[in-house]
Design a protein around this motif. Structure first.
Motif: not given
Ligand code: FES
Length: 512
Positions: A363-389
């Motif tokens: 999390d690097s001390g930014m857990g609220m945004t990193h946790g949210t980015i994680g949810g967004m990115l992994i959702t893209d991966q599971i849905m088979g979409r490319e994520s620029p991140w």
């Protein structure tokens, strides 16, 4: 709400969150998510919106891990600085980091609005300032790097808008703040409305990816799934691979009353190492009255590698009292931060052969945004979409450039030192008689080490002092009444039951 992590209570633990029963029958879901903090519940919510069936498991109440111990700054001003991210990940990497953190704040705002979550979300400015005596050129360097990362509205100002003289500051517009446990409570309800199932009091004892992906709870219930997301702050599935790339730090927080309107509402950070971080939170009582609390954090140290824990809070209070008109300190707590060696969280596919196992950590001390980015990115991966991140956050990335590698070596030399020094020393005390009621200590018995806790009545609770992850000797944390591992950050409650990974089971019983 109940807390599973420690002896102190944060300002966020005063609200009730929805409660859930343990998993009592075997089941199947498209995705099984382990961990019901902001990362796990954001992932569950976004997948449920896409029509996936989700099951969330946690051994404690929702949001009761580090989500309840954050200070909930929502920021795209990166703690490790944009010039560092640019040096380690290139200009494109810094751009992606800025884009992802800003997008995470936008997504939290949008979810709160769409789902009617009353979580005190507000847009506020953020100010990074250099106190007198600190090198001033850091701000100029960071300003240029932030502009190159696409944050062209960051500007240098004469001072931060607070009473004491801060020196020059960078203003980051449109940052955010919110109440994290109110937010995850709302997220959990939204997951349920979309058919998701949440089980608490269900410890994921065994997690297996691959074609027969499954999570088995400690009481023998089974979830089979097409994909598994491990969102347990630090993964409990990796024995080694992730834990040499990040280091656990403990950070301290106080919340003290301030007169209404006395402090301009914004996020504040200074530049020393470790730095201070400050924000306001309005607390409302059931009778409608409200008061402002100033939340001040800092005093970080490597987990399990400090003494005099209570003095950390005293120093924070002294620092705050010198600068702000604070009254009573109403909350004191600590939390754990996982610092990735190259400043960027690890979000996405777990290293290894199982392509359907995902992790959120670092999390690097930014857990609220990193946790949210994680949810967004992994959702893209599971849905088979490319994520620029994806390349930036890839847990298997090979982008550790020269200085990142030095950091990497330094952190692992530190861990090796913990093994060596603790195995050859005798322990904290020679016998249980030397342990005060309500405290714990490590007792050395030849090469064996025992973690002994004495309760207020004088009863003794003994476990092996060797961490269940890779065998470092744990340390007693007198503030949180926990056993903390100085190597990779596993933590255990006073009785030796695991609180935080990478260990996924308690300290071993001892035979006498
Ligand atoms: Fe790795 Fe304790 S957390 S040895």
């Amino acid at each position: 709400m109940d807390d599973k992590t420690g002896g102190t209570a944060s300002i966020w633990m005063t609200v009730e969150v929805p409660t859930y029963a343990p998993l009592r029958a075997d089941t199947h879901a498209d995705v099984c998510i382990v961990g019901a903090g902001i990362a796990g519940l954001t992932t569950a919510y976004l997948l449920a919106r896409e029509g996936k069936s989700v099951v969330v498991l946690d051994d404690g109440p929702i949001g009761s891990g580090m989500t309840a111990r954050t200070t909930a700054h929502l920021s795209c001003a990166i703690d490790d600085r944009y010039y560092e991210i640019e040096r380690l990940h290139g200009q494109k990497g810094a751009h992606l980091a800025a884009d992802s953190h800003c997008s995470a704040i936008d997504r939290i705002e949008a979810i709160a609005k769409e789902e009617g979550i009353e979580c005190d979300f507000e847009r506020v400015d953020g100010y990074l300032f250099t106190p007198p005596g600190e090198p001033k050129e850091e701000l100029d360097r960071e300003l240029k790097a932030a502009h190159r990362a696409g944050l062209t509205d960051v500007e240098k100002v004469e001072r931060a808008p607070i009473e004491f003289y801060t020196g020059m500051a960078l203003r980051f517009p449109r940052q955010g703040q919110f109440h994290p446990t109110k937010y995850v409570a709302g997220l959990a309800r939204a997951v349920e409305r979309r058919g998701g199932r949440i089980f608490t009091g269900s410890h994921a004892a065994s997690i297996t990816g691959g074609s027969r992906a499954r999570v088995e709870t400690s009481d023998g219930r089974l979830v089979t799934a097409d994909a598994i997301v491990v969102a347990t702050n630090t993964p409990v599935t990796n024995l080694v691979s992730m834990h040499t790339k990040q280091a656990p730090y403990t950070t301290y927080v106080i919340a003290a009353t301030v007169p209404a309107g006395a402090v301009h509402k914004a996020l504040y950070w200074d530049t020393p190492d470790p730095y201070h971080y400050v924000r306001l939170q309005t607390m409302r009582s059931a009778d409608g009255s409200a008061k402002d609390l100033l939340i001040v954090g800092g005093e970080d140290h490597k987990t399990g590698q400090a003494e005099n824990y209570q003095e950390r809070h005293q120093r924070l209070e002294a620092w705050a009292r010198e600068r702000f008109p604070i009254g009573d300190v109403e909350f004191r707590w600590s939390g754990q931060v996982m610092e990735p060696v190259d400043g960027i969280a690890f979000l996405g596919r777990n290293p290894g052969l199982d392509k359907n196992m995902y992790i959120v950590t670092g999390d690097s001390g930014m857990g609220m945004t990193h946790g949210t980015i994680g949810g967004m990115l992994i959702t893209d991966q599971i849905m088979g979409r490319e994520s620029p991140w994806e390349p930036l956050y890839d847990p298997s990335r090979k982008s550790l450039r020269v200085s990142g590698i030095l950091e990497f070596v330094g952190e692992n030399v530190n861990v090796a030192g913990q093994y060596l020094s603790e195995y050859v020393t005798g322990g904290d005390v020679g016998s249980p008689d030397e342990i005060a009621p309500g405290e714990g200590a490590v007792i050395g018995l030849g090469v064996t080490k025992m973690a002994v806790y004495k309760d207020e009545q004088g009863n003794l609770y003994k476990r092996s002092a060797l961490c269940a992850h890779l065998g470092c000797v744990v340390k007693w944390n007198s503030l949180e009444k926990s056993w903390d591992c100085p190597c990779h950050g596993s933590r255990y409650d006073r009785f030796g039951e695991v609180i935080t990974g990478p260990a996924n089971r308690g300290l071993a019983p001892v035979k006498e």
